[in-house]
Scaffold this motif. Structure first.
Motif, PDB file in Angstrom:
ATOM      1  N   SER A  82      13.217 -25.889   9.425  1.00  0.00           N
ATOM      2  CA  SER A  82      13.005 -25.477   8.031  1.00  0.00           C
ATOM      3  C   SER A  82      11.957 -26.302   7.289  1.00  0.00           C
ATOM      4  N   LEU A  83      11.467 -27.389   7.891  1.00  0.00           N
ATOM      5  CA  LEU A  83      10.458 -28.224   7.244  1.00  0.00           C
ATOM      6  C   LEU A  83       9.116 -28.099   7.968  1.00  0.00           C
ATOM      7  N   SER A  84       8.029 -28.115   7.203  1.00  0.00           N
ATOM      8  CA  SER A  84       6.697 -28.055   7.789  1.00  0.00           C
ATOM      9  C   SER A  84       6.302 -29.428   8.323  1.00  0.00           C
ATOM     10  N   LYS A  85       5.242 -29.477   9.110  1.00  0.00           N
ATOM     11  CA  LYS A  85       4.751 -30.743   9.625  1.00  0.00           C
ATOM     12  C   LYS A  85       4.387 -31.682   8.470  1.00  0.00           C
ATOM     13  N   GLU A  86       3.749 -31.122   7.440  1.00  0.00           N
ATOM     14  CA  GLU A  86       3.344 -31.940   6.294  1.00  0.00           C
ATOM     15  C   GLU A  86       4.566 -32.534   5.590  1.00  0.00           C
ATOM     16  N   GLN A  87       5.635 -31.752   5.465  1.00  0.00           N
ATOM     17  CA  GLN A  87       6.846 -32.248   4.812  1.00  0.00           C
ATOM     18  C   GLN A  87       7.509 -33.358   5.623  1.00  0.00           C
ATOM     19  N   VAL A  88       7.589 -33.147   6.939  1.00  0.00           N
ATOM     20  CA  VAL A  88       8.193 -34.169   7.802  1.00  0.00           C
ATOM     21  C   VAL A  88       7.357 -35.445   7.763  1.00  0.00           C
TER      22      VAL A  88
END
Length: 214
Positions: A82-88
């Motif tokens: 549910s999280l994008s690479k940028e968010q992680v």
């Protein structure tokens, strides 16, 4: 170092969903700080720091026993459901700076499953994330933790046989991190003796870096 009789090591765990990443953190801490369960989606959505109690019988210096404290930063998996690479990336970068910005990071643990073959490109996303966060010397500060080792053993694979028959992808990865790896059965709570053995192996990896931190 809190004082001359104590040592604190700072660790962060990375891995794909359902590799047992959070369970590894719990095993090292001797606690259940991190949520760990089977799920059709990624369980961990934010970083959290766990701290162990005083651990004795692990390390000595100048003939004297040191009290060991372990700090583990649990991170969201990548790829994440549910999280994008940028968010992680931003979540982990912020947590590393917040928790280890002053003392530094001793070791990153890349968690993989011993009971599943590591195929080409399978761990690339996680490795690129580690590279981006830790920088060009990431290999010196990264160790591989192979979980579900009990299932590999049940299938008749000792550590020696397992490594002899492992995929070239896994062997190449282990070589790149100077063969810093441990096998771990994190499906059950480790007894104190087993935990001491694992912590001593991690301390040996940290000693190879002359206790330097990132």
């Amino acid at each position: 170092m809190a004082d001359s009789n104590e040592m604190t090591i700072n660790l962060v765990v990375f891995g794909r969903t359902q590799t047992g990443k959070s369970a590894v953190g719990n095993s090292l801490l001797g606690s259940s700080d991190f949520e760990s369960r089977r799920s059709p989606s990624s369980v961990t959505t934010r970083c959290s720091l766990g701290r162990s109690c005083r651990i004795s019988g692990v390390i000595r210096r100048n003939g004297c026993e040191l009290a060991l404290h372990v700090q583990v930063l649990d991170t969201p998996s990548y790829p994440h459901s549910s999280l994008s690479k940028e968010q992680v990336t931003e979540t982990v970068r912020s947590a590393l700076a917040h928790h280890f910005g002053k003392e530094g990071l001793h070791l990153a643990l890349l968690v993989l499953r011993a009971d599943l073959p590591l195929c080409p490109n399978e761990s690339d996303h996680t490795i690129r994330l580690i590279q981006e966060l830790l920088g060009p010397t990431w290999k010196d500060f990264t160790a591989v933790v192979l979980t579900h080792a009990d299932k590999a053993e049940e299938a008749g694979y000792s550590e020696e046989v397992y490594l002899h028959e492992a995929s070239s992808t896994l062997l190449s990865l282990l070589s790149s991190v100077q063969h810093k790896y441990i096998f771990l059965d994190n499906q059950k709570s480790m007894i104190k003796g087993e935990r001491v053995i694992v912590l001593r192996k991690l301390l040996n990896f940290i000693r190879q870096n002359n206790y330097q931190t990132l």
